[in-house]
Write a protein that holds these residues in place. Sequence first.
Motif, short mmCIF file in Angstrom:
data_model
loop_
_atom_site.label_atom_id
_atom_site.label_comp_id
_atom_site.label_asym_id
_atom_site.label_seq_id
_atom_site.Cartn_x
_atom_site.Cartn_y
_atom_site.Cartn_z
N SER A 246 1.02 -1.13 0.03
CA SER A 246 -0.15 0.01 0.04
C SER A 246 0.89 1.42 -0.07
N ILE A 247 0.35 2.30 -0.81
CA ILE A 247 1.12 3.56 -0.76
C ILE A 247 0.47 4.57 0.40
N ILE A 248 -0.62 4.03 1.27
CA ILE A 248 -1.14 5.09 2.14
C ILE A 248 -0.45 4.62 3.36
N SER B 6 -6.55 9.12 10.19
CA SER B 6 -6.61 9.85 11.38
C SER B 6 -5.66 9.04 12.39
N SER B 7 -5.50 9.96 13.52
CA SER B 7 -4.45 9.53 14.31
C SER B 7 -5.35 8.09 15.13
N SER B 8 -6.51 8.20 15.39
CA SER B 8 -7.04 7.24 16.18
C SER B 8 -7.01 5.78 15.47
N SER B 9 -6.77 5.86 14.07
CA SER B 9 -7.16 4.35 13.27
C SER B 9 -5.82 4.38 12.66
N SER B 10 -4.64 4.95 12.60
CA SER B 10 -3.52 4.72 11.95
C SER B 10 -2.90 3.12 11.89
N ALA B 11 -2.91 2.90 13.36
CA ALA B 11 -2.34 1.43 13.60
C ALA B 11 -3.04 0.37 12.85
N ASN B 12 -4.58 0.60 13.51
CA ASN B 12 -5.36 -0.38 12.69
C ASN B 12 -5.40 -0.58 11.23
N ASN B 13 -5.41 0.51 10.79
CA ASN B 13 -5.27 0.70 9.11
C ASN B 13 -4.00 -0.20 8.65
N SER B 14 -3.16 0.40 9.41
CA SER B 14 -1.48 -0.08 9.00
C SER B 14 -1.46 -1.46 9.00
N ASN B 15 -1.83 -2.16 10.22
CA ASN B 15 -2.04 -3.72 10.32
C ASN B 15 -2.86 -4.32 9.13
N MET B 16 -3.92 -3.79 8.98
CA MET B 16 -4.90 -4.31 7.86
C MET B 16 -4.29 -4.35 6.60
N ASN B 17 -3.39 -3.15 6.09
CA ASN B 17 -2.80 -3.26 4.72
C ASN B 17 -1.67 -4.17 4.80
N ARG B 18 -1.25 -4.55 6.12
CA ARG B 18 0.04 -5.71 5.80
C ARG B 18 -0.41 -6.84 5.70
N ARG B 19 -2.03 -7.17 6.15
CA ARG B 19 -2.29 -8.62 6.09
C ARG B 19 -3.16 -8.68 4.69
N ARG B 20 -3.50 -7.62 4.24
CA ARG B 20 -4.34 -7.40 3.06
C ARG B 20 -3.56 -8.03 1.79
N SER B 21 -4.07 -8.97 0.91
CA SER B 21 -3.65 -9.41 -0.36
C SER B 21 -4.35 -8.89 -1.47
N TYR B 22 -5.58 -8.62 -1.46
CA TYR B 22 -6.55 -8.63 -2.29
C TYR B 22 -6.91 -7.08 -2.38
N ARG B 23 -7.24 -6.24 -3.51
CA ARG B 23 -7.71 -4.98 -3.68
C ARG B 23 -8.87 -5.08 -4.52
N SER B 24 -9.86 -4.41 -4.13
CA SER B 24 -11.25 -4.37 -4.97
C SER B 24 -11.12 -3.27 -5.69
N ALA B 25 -11.56 -3.56 -6.90
CA ALA B 25 -11.75 -2.58 -8.00
C ALA B 25 -12.92 -2.67 -8.90
N GLU B 26 -13.38 -1.62 -9.74
CA GLU B 26 -14.10 -1.61 -10.73
C GLU B 26 -13.19 -1.56 -12.24
N TYR C 287 -10.57 1.09 -11.71
CA TYR C 287 -10.81 2.10 -10.52
C TYR C 287 -10.72 1.84 -9.16
N TYR C 288 -9.76 2.09 -8.52
CA TYR C 288 -9.83 1.70 -7.09
C TYR C 288 -10.13 2.74 -6.03
N ARG C 289 -11.22 2.63 -5.07
CA ARG C 289 -11.70 3.59 -4.21
C ARG C 289 -11.37 3.00 -2.82
N GLY C 290 -11.06 3.93 -1.82
CA GLY C 290 -10.78 3.45 -0.60
C GLY C 290 -9.43 3.33 -0.21
N ASN C 291 -9.00 3.96 0.81
CA ASN C 291 -7.42 3.61 1.35
C ASN C 291 -7.19 2.54 1.59
N GLU C 292 -8.01 1.29 1.93
CA GLU C 292 -7.50 0.13 2.07
C GLU C 292 -7.06 -0.65 0.66
#
Length: 338
Positions: free
Chosen positions: A111-113, A119-139, A152-157
């Motif tokens: 991820s390049i996010i 936001s400061s409250s969700s950065s750790a959770n989002n960072s961990n999610m991106n490390r685990r994620r192996s699929y990106r949803s797109a149209e 077209y990719y939408r959403g930071n994740e």
Amino acid sequence: HWCGASMMASLSIVSPTYSCLATRSSSMNRRLSCTRLFASLKEFPDLPGLVIQPDYIGKNLQHAVFEETKRASLLAQEMAGASDQPSMVSPAHNIPIRSEYIPVKLPLEGSIIGPQSFSSSSSANNSNMNRRRSYRSAEHFCQYGEGHRLTYYRGNENIPRLGLPSNFLEQVLSDFPIVEQEVQESRRRRQQQLDRLPLKGQQSASSLVDDSEEKHDNYYIWRLTLNYYPAASPSGTDVTDRRQTRVGFPWHRDLEANGACTMILGLGVSPGRLEFGKEPNIDLSLAPPKDNRVRHPELVEPVQSVTLDPGSLLVLTGASRWHFVHRVLPSINGGERA
């Protein structure tokens, strides 16, 4: 547009941008690198809000990113072609032509996010999610506009790295303050629009705005549009005519939902040409037109064309983003781009 084979990719956000990719062993190295790089920044007096930074990424990195981007586009094309899902009509897009897409989930790592994009409250959770994620949803649009491929990719994740450094967007934001300015202006304008809405009961206009945007000034929501333009193919039926044409992209204005700012990173083996124009009766002093589609392209008055070389970054804000329209020009004998 991610807003390049030639691929032209464009990243939009509900704010964002890109940065110097020189050695960062010290703050002095960073300052020197940025000073050297941004000395060549191109501005356009007739197109307020448009800037181009040539050679934003080096040749080796550009080549690697282009290969990853091309692979992602081809993979999306193959998965869409093999999918048993029916195509879906796009409810909102930037050209007045019926366009259909296939939802796909692409096995793209990384991820390049960066953490500052959350936001400061969700950065750790989002960072961990991106490390685990192996699929990106797109149209995926197998054929869009004049015939290129669009994913077209939408959403930071869902924003894939595609060979770029993990801090790429953070650096862009740092290098281009005009992006943050555009985001804040866009949010201010959006709030004014909400304030004028008729509300029921005790509901406030501010409650209609995404909490993540209003409570955290450093929170950005990103979109990535990956446009892949195949190499030129023979034009017409005359076998003696050796000219070949790479398709373009018709006149359009980027959707408001795509974000406050558009950034286009040029990729590929040859330059791309973009042309900016003005529709009749457009007043730059007034609010941007609500309809982004160009219904009478024959009436558009061309203002200026610009060249986007591989590795260059185009940043679109202000009147150039909201009032002017733009298109990608077809190219005779043009190589693939993204």
